[in-house]
Design an enzyme around this catalytic site. Structure first.
Site, mmCIF file in Angstrom:
data_model
loop_
_atom_site.group_PDB
_atom_site.id
_atom_site.type_symbol
_atom_site.label_atom_id
_atom_site.label_comp_id
_atom_site.label_asym_id
_atom_site.label_seq_id
_atom_site.Cartn_x
_atom_site.Cartn_y
_atom_site.Cartn_z
ATOM 1 N N ASP A 1 -7.025 -8.205 4.314
ATOM 2 C CA ASP A 1 -6.216 -9.048 3.422
ATOM 3 C C ASP A 1 -5.710 -10.320 4.110
ATOM 4 O OD1 ASP A 1 -6.554 -7.304 1.335
ATOM 5 O OD2 ASP A 1 -4.715 -6.194 1.734
ATOM 6 N N ARG B 1 -13.246 -7.129 -11.610
ATOM 7 C CA ARG B 1 -13.527 -6.424 -10.355
ATOM 8 C C ARG B 1 -14.284 -5.114 -10.583
ATOM 9 N NH1 ARG B 1 -8.132 -6.533 -6.881
ATOM 10 N NH2 ARG B 1 -9.587 -5.849 -5.259
ATOM 11 N N ARG C 1 -2.719 -14.140 -2.493
ATOM 12 C CA ARG C 1 -2.897 -14.502 -1.077
ATOM 13 C C ARG C 1 -3.542 -15.878 -0.921
ATOM 14 N NH1 ARG C 1 -0.882 -9.912 0.981
ATOM 15 N NH2 ARG C 1 -1.654 -7.982 0.075
ATOM 16 N N SER D 1 0.836 -1.213 0.000
ATOM 17 C CA SER D 1 0.000 0.000 0.000
ATOM 18 C C SER D 1 0.867 1.257 0.000
ATOM 19 C CB SER D 1 -0.884 0.020 1.248
ATOM 20 O OG SER D 1 -1.810 -1.019 1.203
#
Ligand code: S3P
Length: 451
Positions: free
Chosen positions: A326, A129, A402, A29
């Site tokens: 996350d 998305r 992830r 980020s």
């Protein structure tokens, strides 16, 4: 880059104790924001510890396309010569943000109030998305978006020639939406106000202030009210990117579930908008010592010493979800190795990440012999205790880094090996994952190509 390339099947096997020091890469980020704010400042910003994952490299390429000079000087050492707020040039090419929702949404924000047009695309995951969540508030500034059905990429954004400031209550907990509105507000006159009901990661607010913007934050009845004064001259900064707590989660969780492990993970952010996983793990009975608390790159950090622990399932408070959004995939792996059920509610945002993470984790855990319950907004994992997960399955990763890393962590503690169909997305956020985990003693690697 949107070319996703050949899948890389990988497997993890039950491993002996994990030992040693796990130095995880820079925060994703903060890395995106360092490049973007550097491009909007006048003069040269210097960055150290930048995450050189594909997501961030794609943002670097995008900043070049908008006219900034972005140079790599060595491992993690970059400089950005910015063009100033309102100084973006119109890119000649389509902007390809690869796998990165953060990249595309933040970049759409910072060009939306300039009189230029840009077309954005991404890989097969990013093209699924929703972008309406950013283009709706950007339309209030005067920008116009033309995308595929459901607000999907590829999408063309026509920036507002005469932007007006905006007051916007973000309807879902999303730092990306909040940040897109704040970045758009930079080139609008007057004050742009963003309201969020629940606090989400606050790197944009912290870094905007660091670059010299006026940002006021108040906790009111409606939630957090963030007021940005438009048209500042951003001053270049020296940014030391701290290590990524979301990447640290993988060696931390692996050490907790692999018997006999004792691992040190230095410099993990304890920013309260990011550390929900660590609070949750401690509540589950994790043996984690938070050593040497200090400040690095403007973030509170600590060194984490993590030892194998017998864990119990808990109910994760809903209001904690945003601070660990996350980390739910890897938490569900830890939950599978705990005694009893772990209940994760208020997690529907997981359905619109790089993959539908509730579905991806539920299907993969079931294939590994773990009982799971889910609904639109909930994931419940019925733990099988330390060393109790059968494993012996291949999880589908759906172009989601992830999901890939979570199942590989599970394989280190399951009875039989756990494979993933495609580990290539790991390079988006944690390119050294395989080497780092092997360095701790993890049996994880790429499968031999089949003849
Ligand atoms: C991010 C915000 C979160 C997070 C993502 C990074 C950011 O997304 O999932 O990995 O840097 O602002 P949302 O804002 O969609 O929750």
């Amino acid at each position: 880059m949107s070319g996703h390339g050949e899948p890389i099947p990988m497997t993890a096997r039950r491993s002996g104790p994990l030992k040693g020091r796990a130095e995880v890469p820079g925060d994703k980020s903060i890395s995106h924001r360092a490049l973007i704010l550097g491009a909007l400042a006048v003069g040269e910003t210097k960055v150290t510890g930048l995450l050189e994952g594909q997501d961030v490299l794609d943002t670097a390429a995008a900043m070049r396309a908008f006219g900034a000079e972005v140079v790599r000087h060595g491992a993690g050492r970059w400089s950005v010569r910015g063009v100033g707020v309102g100084g973006f040039a119109e890119p000649a090419e389509v902007i390809d943000c690869g796998n990165s929702g953060t990249g595309v949404r933040l970049i759409m924000g910072c060009m939306a109030t300039s009189p230029i047009t840009a077309t954005f695309t991404g890989d097969a995951s990013l093209r699924k998305r929703p972008m309406g969540r950013v283009t709706d508030p950007l339309a209030l500034f005067g920008a116009r978006a033309y995308g595929r059905q459901g607000g999907r990429l590829p999408m063309t954004l026509v920036g507002a020639a005469d932007p007006v400031p905006v007051r916007y209550a973000v309807p879902m907990p999303s730092a990306q939406v909040k940040s897109a509105v704040l970045l758009a507000g930079l080139n609008a006159p007057g004050q742009t106000v963003v309201i969020e009901k629940e606090p989400t990661r606050d790197h944009s607010e912290r870094m905007l202030r660091g670059f010299g913007a006026e940002v006021a934050v108040e906790d009111g009845r409606e939630g957090r009210v963030i007021t940005l004064t438009g048209r500042p001259e951003l001053r270049p900064q020296v940014v030391a990117v701290p290590r990524d707590p979301s990447s640290a989660a993988f060696p931390v969780c692996a050490a907790l579930i692999v018997e006999g492990s004792d691992v040190l993970v230095p410099g993990v952010s304890q920013n309260p908008t990011r550390n929900g996983l660590y609070t949750t793990l401690v509540e589950m009975g994790a043996d984690i010592e938070f050593l040497n608390p200090r400040e690095e790159g403007g973030e509170p950090v600590a060194d984490l010493r993590v030892r194998f622990s017998s864990l119990k399932g808990i109910r994760v408070p809903k209001e904690r979800a945003a601070s660990m959004i996350d980390e739910f995939p890897v938490l569900s792996v830890v939950a599978a190795c705990a005694e009893g059920a772990t209940v994760m509610r208020g997690v529907k945002e997981l359905r619109v990440k790089e993959s539908d993470r509730i579905d991806a984790m539920a299907r993969g855990l079931e294939a590994c012999g773990v009982r799971v319950e889910e609904d639109e907004d909930t994931l419940i994992v019925h733990g099988m205790g330390a060393g109790g997960v059968p494993g012996g399955a291949t999880a589908r990763t759906h172009i989601d880094h992830r999901i890939a890393m979570s199942f590989l962590v599970l394989g280190l503690a399951a009875k039989k090996p756990v494979s993933v169909d495609d580990g290539s997305p790991i390079a988006t956020s944690f390119p050294v994952f395989e080497d780092l985990m092997r360095g701790l003693g993890a049996q994880v690697g790429r499968d031999e190509p089949r003849p």
